[in-house]
Design a protein around this motif. Sequence first.
Motif, PDB file in Angstrom:
ATOM      1  N   VAL A  22       0.864  -1.189   0.000  1.00 49.69           N
ATOM      2  CA  VAL A  22       0.000   0.000   0.000  1.00 49.69           C
ATOM      3  C   VAL A  22       0.897   1.234   0.000  1.00 49.69           C
ATOM      4  N   ILE A  23       0.573   2.203  -0.847  1.00 43.81           N
ATOM      5  CA  ILE A  23       1.264   3.494  -0.835  1.00 43.81           C
ATOM      6  C   ILE A  23       0.194   4.570  -0.735  1.00 43.81           C
ATOM      7  N   GLY A  24       0.419   5.536   0.167  1.00 44.63           N
ATOM      8  CA  GLY A  24      -0.599   6.561   0.355  1.00 44.63           C
ATOM      9  C   GLY A  24      -0.119   7.701   1.218  1.00 44.63           C
ATOM     10  N   ALA A  25      -1.060   8.412   1.805  1.00 47.46           N
ATOM     11  CA  ALA A  25      -0.768   9.540   2.687  1.00 47.46           C
ATOM     12  C   ALA A  25      -1.687   9.470   3.890  1.00 47.46           C
ATOM     13  N   ARG A  26      -1.197  10.020   4.988  1.00 48.18           N
ATOM     14  CA  ARG A  26      -1.995  10.066   6.216  1.00 48.18           C
ATOM     15  C   ARG A  26      -1.844  11.436   6.843  1.00 48.18           C
ATOM     16  N   TYR A  27      -2.861  11.842   7.601  1.00 46.33           N
ATOM     17  CA  TYR A  27      -2.865  13.166   8.223  1.00 46.33           C
ATOM     18  C   TYR A  27      -3.043  13.019   9.721  1.00 46.33           C
ATOM     19  N   ASP A  28      -2.189  13.690  10.489  1.00 46.96           N
ATOM     20  CA  ASP A  28      -2.267  13.675  11.947  1.00 46.96           C
ATOM     21  C   ASP A  28      -3.260  14.743  12.401  1.00 46.96           C
ATOM     22  N   VAL A  29      -4.438  14.320  12.835  1.00 44.76           N
ATOM     23  CA  VAL A  29      -5.468  15.272  13.256  1.00 44.76           C
ATOM     24  C   VAL A  29      -5.127  15.922  14.597  1.00 44.76           C
ATOM     25  N   LEU A  30      -4.123  15.391  15.316  1.00 43.59           N
ATOM     26  CA  LEU A  30      -3.683  15.970  16.589  1.00 43.59           C
ATOM     27  C   LEU A  30      -2.354  16.721  16.445  1.00 43.59           C
ATOM     28  N   TYR A  31      -1.945  17.019  15.221  1.00 49.99           N
ATOM     29  CA  TYR A  31      -0.634  17.615  14.969  1.00 49.99           C
ATOM     30  C   TYR A  31      -0.408  18.871  15.806  1.00 49.99           C
ATOM     31  N   ASP A  32       0.743  18.933  16.481  1.00 51.22           N
ATOM     32  CA  ASP A  32       1.145  20.065  17.306  1.00 51.22           C
ATOM     33  C   ASP A  32       2.460  20.597  16.737  1.00 51.22           C
ATOM     34  N   ASN A  33       2.428  21.748  16.138  1.00 52.89           N
ATOM     35  CA  ASN A  33       3.595  22.324  15.474  1.00 52.89           C
ATOM     36  C   ASN A  33       4.790  22.479  16.420  1.00 52.89           C
ATOM     37  N   GLU A  34       4.541  22.688  17.705  1.00 48.61           N
ATOM     38  CA  GLU A  34       5.615  22.920  18.673  1.00 48.61           C
ATOM     39  C   GLU A  34       6.266  21.629  19.167  1.00 48.61           C
ATOM     40  N   ARG A  35       5.514  20.525  19.248  1.00 52.06           N
ATOM     41  CA  ARG A  35       6.033  19.337  19.919  1.00 52.06           C
ATOM     42  C   ARG A  35       6.106  18.078  19.057  1.00 52.06           C
ATOM     43  N   SER A  36       5.442  18.077  17.936  1.00 50.03           N
ATOM     44  CA  SER A  36       5.427  16.884  17.097  1.00 50.03           C
ATOM     45  C   SER A  36       6.826  16.548  16.589  1.00 50.03           C
ATOM     46  N   ILE A  37       7.096  15.259  16.424  1.00 50.32           N
ATOM     47  CA  ILE A  37       8.392  14.845  15.876  1.00 50.32           C
ATOM     48  C   ILE A  37       8.379  14.897  14.350  1.00 50.32           C
ATOM     49  N   TYR A  38       7.222  15.116  13.757  1.00 54.29           N
ATOM     50  CA  TYR A  38       7.079  15.166  12.307  1.00 54.29           C
ATOM     51  C   TYR A  38       7.121  16.615  11.827  1.00 54.29           C
ATOM     52  N   ASN A  39       7.610  16.842  10.610  1.00 53.00           N
ATOM     53  CA  ASN A  39       7.728  18.203  10.064  1.00 53.00           C
ATOM     54  C   ASN A  39       6.388  18.874   9.848  1.00 53.00           C
ATOM     55  N   ASN A  40       5.373  18.083   9.461  1.00 55.71           N
ATOM     56  CA  ASN A  40       4.033  18.632   9.279  1.00 55.71           C
ATOM     57  C   ASN A  40       3.014  17.523   9.513  1.00 55.71           C
ATOM     58  N   GLY A  41       1.740  17.854   9.438  1.00 51.69           N
ATOM     59  CA  GLY A  41       0.691  16.898   9.740  1.00 51.69           C
ATOM     60  C   GLY A  41       0.451  15.845   8.672  1.00 51.69           C
ATOM     61  N   ILE A  42       0.911  16.079   7.459  1.00 52.10           N
ATOM     62  CA  ILE A  42       0.702  15.126   6.360  1.00 52.10           C
ATOM     63  C   ILE A  42       1.958  14.282   6.179  1.00 52.10           C
ATOM     64  N   GLN A  43       1.783  12.971   6.171  1.00 56.91           N
ATOM     65  CA  GLN A  43       2.902  12.042   6.030  1.00 56.91           C
ATOM     66  C   GLN A  43       2.626  11.052   4.907  1.00 56.91           C
ATOM     67  N   PRO A  44       3.538  10.908   3.963  1.00 57.79           N
ATOM     68  CA  PRO A  44       3.398   9.814   2.990  1.00 57.79           C
ATOM     69  C   PRO A  44       3.736   8.500   3.706  1.00 57.79           C
ATOM     70  N   PHE A  45       3.191   7.384   3.238  1.00 58.25           N
ATOM     71  CA  PHE A  45       3.547   6.100   3.849  1.00 58.25           C
ATOM     72  C   PHE A  45       3.572   4.990   2.813  1.00 58.25           C
ATOM     73  N   VAL A  46       4.332   3.975   3.145  1.00 63.91           N
ATOM     74  CA  VAL A  46       4.360   2.722   2.391  1.00 63.91           C
ATOM     75  C   VAL A  46       4.142   1.629   3.426  1.00 63.91           C
ATOM     76  N   ARG A  47       3.178   0.757   3.198  1.00 68.08           N
ATOM     77  CA  ARG A  47       2.883  -0.330   4.133  1.00 68.08           C
ATOM     78  C   ARG A  47       2.963  -1.641   3.371  1.00 68.08           C
ATOM     79  N   VAL A  48       3.741  -2.567   3.911  1.00 66.42           N
ATOM     80  CA  VAL A  48       3.842  -3.910   3.347  1.00 66.42           C
ATOM     81  C   VAL A  48       3.598  -4.877   4.492  1.00 66.42           C
ATOM     82  N   LEU A  49       2.620  -5.756   4.344  1.00 67.62           N
ATOM     83  CA  LEU A  49       2.295  -6.748   5.366  1.00 67.62           C
ATOM     84  C   LEU A  49       2.380  -8.146   4.762  1.00 67.62           C
ATOM     85  N   PHE A  50       2.999  -9.043   5.489  1.00 64.41           N
ATOM     86  CA  PHE A  50       3.148 -10.432   5.019  1.00 64.41           C
ATOM     87  C   PHE A  50       2.359 -11.377   5.889  1.00 64.41           C
TER      88      PHE A  50
END
Length: 177
Positions: A149-177
């Motif tokens: 799976v390739i897609g994007a996700r959005y952090d609805v609790l994103y905190d600009n001051e404390r989050s470890i991520y640069n912004n609330g939108i993150q691309p992702f790749v998920r592979v499950l076996f």
Amino acid sequence: MKNTSTLSITIFLVCSLFFYQSNGQQNIEGSNFWNNVRFGGNVGANFGNNFTSILIAPQAIYQVNNTVGLGVGLNYSYSERDLNRFDDFKSTVAGGSLIAIASPIDYLQVSADFEYLNVNRNFADASFDDNYWIPALFLGAGYRQGNFVIGARYDVLYDNERSIYNNGIQPFVRVLF
């Protein structure tokens, strides 16, 4: 207080939606629990001039039926920058996540990931050191092809001051076996 109640309501609604969707569906063939568990996650490393970053994030998803999966994940990352300056740092982030995925149509996967992470940052100047817990609730969608799976996700609790991520939108790749 308002954030906590909003978070609780959001989590309850997302879980209710997934459980409602899975209720009444036929079980995947075989009733053995471990036959319905899929594993995946992320592993990463970045090495550069006076910089190191390592990430380990395994996941396990129990496939409730052909449409819905529920699971857990662990998150650990370590980063270090040493340029012999006042803003050099070492950072450790560790925590866990609850994951819900659903594929309402064959090529689409929607997901909800709740992370709760402990952030420990140590700087060359100790007055900037910090240690705190931060929640993140990602709602996402992606294109699915088999286990990939390739897609994007959005952090609805994103905190600009404390989050470890640069912004609330993150691309992702998920592979499950």
